[in-house]
Design an enzyme around this catalytic site. Structure first.
Site, PDB file in Angstrom:
ATOM      1  N   LYS A  26      -3.554  -6.070   9.792  1.00 51.36           N
ATOM      2  CA  LYS A  26      -2.870  -7.207   9.146  1.00 51.36           C
ATOM      3  C   LYS A  26      -1.377  -6.959   9.065  1.00 51.36           C
ATOM      4  O   LYS A  26      -0.914  -5.816   8.962  1.00 51.36           O
ATOM      5  CB  LYS A  26      -3.429  -7.515   7.752  1.00 51.36           C
ATOM      6  CG  LYS A  26      -3.263  -6.413   6.688  1.00 51.36           C
ATOM      7  CD  LYS A  26      -1.927  -6.413   5.947  1.00 51.36           C
ATOM      8  CE  LYS A  26      -1.756  -5.200   5.056  1.00 51.36           C
ATOM      9  NZ  LYS A  26      -0.420  -4.788   4.790  1.00 51.36           N
ATOM     10  N   ASP A  70      -6.976  -5.194   0.202  1.00 47.52           N
ATOM     11  CA  ASP A  70      -6.808  -5.882   1.494  1.00 47.52           C
ATOM     12  C   ASP A  70      -8.126  -6.084   2.244  1.00 47.52           C
ATOM     13  O   ASP A  70      -8.126  -6.637   3.346  1.00 47.52           O
ATOM     14  CB  ASP A  70      -5.865  -5.076   2.406  1.00 47.52           C
ATOM     15  CG  ASP A  70      -4.458  -4.962   1.841  1.00 47.52           C
ATOM     16  OD1 ASP A  70      -4.084  -5.797   0.997  1.00 47.52           O
ATOM     17  OD2 ASP A  70      -3.743  -4.034   2.237  1.00 47.52           O
TER      18      ASP A  70
HETATM   19  P1  ATP Z   1      -2.732   0.158   2.408  1.00 46.88           P
HETATM   20  O1  ATP Z   1      -3.989  -0.437   2.979  1.00 46.88           O
HETATM   21  O2  ATP Z   1      -2.958   0.886   1.105  1.00 46.88           O
HETATM   22  O3  ATP Z   1      -1.545  -0.745   2.428  1.00 46.88           O
HETATM   23  P2  ATP Z   1      -1.896   1.448   4.791  1.00 46.88           P
HETATM   24  O4  ATP Z   1      -2.197   0.234   5.546  1.00 46.88           O
HETATM   25  O5  ATP Z   1      -0.478   1.901   4.815  1.00 46.88           O
HETATM   26  O6  ATP Z   1      -2.367   1.374   3.329  1.00 46.88           O
HETATM   27  P3  ATP Z   1      -4.289   2.864   5.651  1.00 46.88           P
HETATM   28  O7  ATP Z   1      -4.345   3.164   7.108  1.00 46.88           O
HETATM   29  O8  ATP Z   1      -5.163   1.824   5.121  1.00 46.88           O
HETATM   30  O9  ATP Z   1      -2.767   2.648   5.290  1.00 46.88           O
HETATM   31  O10 ATP Z   1      -4.556   4.268   4.909  1.00 46.88           O
HETATM   32  C1  ATP Z   1      -4.310   4.428   3.537  1.00 46.88           C
HETATM   33  C2  ATP Z   1      -5.017   5.691   3.050  1.00 46.88           C
HETATM   34  O11 ATP Z   1      -6.434   5.489   3.091  1.00 46.88           O
HETATM   35  C3  ATP Z   1      -4.728   6.919   3.871  1.00 46.88           C
HETATM   36  O12 ATP Z   1      -4.262   7.920   2.997  1.00 46.88           O
HETATM   37  C4  ATP Z   1      -6.052   7.325   4.467  1.00 46.88           C
HETATM   38  O13 ATP Z   1      -6.245   8.712   4.509  1.00 46.88           O
HETATM   39  C5  ATP Z   1      -7.080   6.655   3.563  1.00 46.88           C
HETATM   40  N1  ATP Z   1      -8.320   6.197   4.284  1.00 46.88           N
HETATM   41  C6  ATP Z   1      -9.569   6.231   3.820  1.00 46.88           C
HETATM   42  N2  ATP Z   1     -10.430   5.762   4.728  1.00 46.88           N
HETATM   43  C7  ATP Z   1      -9.721   5.405   5.799  1.00 46.88           C
HETATM   44  C8  ATP Z   1     -10.057   4.866   7.068  1.00 46.88           C
HETATM   45  N3  ATP Z   1     -11.302   4.556   7.418  1.00 46.88           N
HETATM   46  N4  ATP Z   1      -9.039   4.613   7.918  1.00 46.88           N
HETATM   47  C9  ATP Z   1      -7.763   4.885   7.575  1.00 46.88           C
HETATM   48  N5  ATP Z   1      -7.409   5.420   6.406  1.00 46.88           N
HETATM   49  C10 ATP Z   1      -8.363   5.696   5.511  1.00 46.88           C
END
Ligand code: ATP
Length: 314
Positions: free
Chosen positions: A14, A144
């Site tokens: 997203k 999200d």
């Molecule tokens: P947010 O969704 O909080 O805005 P983001 O988009 O920046 O975060 P994500 O890739 O969703 O980042 O990862 C956020 C955190 O979630 C990371 O610290 C990661 O280690 C943890 N996490 C847990 N499960 C997953 C997964 N399946 N894929 C990616 N990250 C994960």
């Protein structure tokens, strides 16, 4: 009778075309008004019957994702299991995640994986939860996740989980994503925003009331990419830039190279550029790669639908 032992779902990343952040709430989350937009950068999540719950992760950033019960996809399966009974639903699952969405990059990859796991397990277990009930389970996993189920373009309120699809013509937009070295922690970026606001004279956090941007919604209704480019906004951007100053150079380079608009994706550090056409997106992607202002680039279109089962082959 065909017994299904595994189901794969595909789920998009997203963008936030607007991210308006209000003051922190009593539960620690911030009041948000955001315009989500799903783009064609997909993770794939396969859920298979197994003796106990396990998760494996391959692809982009796999080593930085939890491989235990903290993985959001596994948490989603556990939350769904509580809603359904009987058959193979009590059994364990093997969750396999193929990541293309970079981790902690502001693109909600973890939430996407949770949404894909919900869709896949709902199918594997023939649980038959309606989209509405799946969205309720999604909201218990993260802010999200409900949008990753829905996809398209939608206004999110509350902490992002209260969704209204945006009425817009079927315009396809062409985006270039500039991925950065390293990650930004979402909680740390929100904390930095609170600090920046507290330091601003006359603007204590409680005075920020997030409002949907009428100019952005008009731009979306018009389908005019140039207008949309001018209306993109992200309240988290100054905070992300304070923690990762090099992103200023990336944003400036994209605008100099002709992007219609540029902003940090969510909490960063990915930078997002809107291009006028597929050809302009290609030129921009090539030039940004050559400019040495990011780790790598991707061209994506949006909007695209949310998490969906990938039809089995054969
Ligand atoms: P947010 O969704 O909080 O805005 P983001 O988009 O920046 O975060 P994500 O890739 O969703 O980042 O990862 C956020 C955190 O979630 C990371 O610290 C990661 O280690 C943890 N996490 C847990 N499960 C997953 C997964 N399946 N894929 C990616 N990250 C994960």
């Amino acid at each position: 009778m065909i017994i299904v032992t595994g189901v794969t779902a595909r789920v998009p990343a997203k963008l936030n075309l607007q991210l308006a952040v209000g003051p922190p709430r009593a539960d620690g989350y911030h009041h948000l008004v955001t315009v989500f937009h799903a783009v064609a950068l997909f993770d794939e999540v396969t859920v298979e019957v197994a003796e106990r719950d396990t998760v494996t992760v391959t692809g982009e950033g796999a080593s930085t994702v939890p491989h235990d019960g903290d993985n959001l996809a596994l948490r989603a399966v556990a939350a769904l299991r509580k809603q359904v009974r009987g058959g193979n639903r009590a059994a364990g699952v093997r969750v396999s995640i193929a990541k293309r969405i970079p981790v902690a990059a502001g693109l909600a990859g973890g939430s996407a994986d949770a949404a894909a796991a919900l869709v896949a397990a709902n199918e594997l277990w023939t649980a038959g939860l309606t989209p509405q009930r799946l969205a309720e389970v999604a909201a218990t996993i993260g802010s999200d996740v409900a949008f990753a189920l829905l996809g398209g373009t939608a206004v999110g309120r509350g902490r992002g989980e209260l969704l209204t699809p945006a009425l817009a013509p079927a315009t396809q937009y062409h985006w270039v994503l500039a991925f950065a070295e390293g990650q930004l922690s979402t909680p740390k970026v929100y904390a930095a925003l609170d600090r920046l606001r507290a330091a601003e004279s006359g603007a204590p956090p409680a005075q920020h009331h997030p409002d949907l941007d009428a100019a952005l919604m008009t731009a979306l209704r018009s389908g005019d990419a140039a207008r949309l480019g001018r209306a993109l906004s992200n309240d988290l951007q100054p905070a992300a830039l304070s923690l990762y100053p090099a992103l200023r150079k990336t944003l400036a380079a994209g605008l100099e190279l002709g992007a219609l608009g540029a902003l940090v994706a969510g909490s960063g550090p990915t930078c997002v550029f809107l291009a006028a056409s597929a050809e302009r997106a290609l030129e921009l992607a090539v030039s940004l790669s050559g400019a040495g202002v990011c780790r790598s680039v991707a061209r994506v279109t949006g909007p695209v639908p949310g998490a969906a089962v990938v039809p089995a082959q054969g």
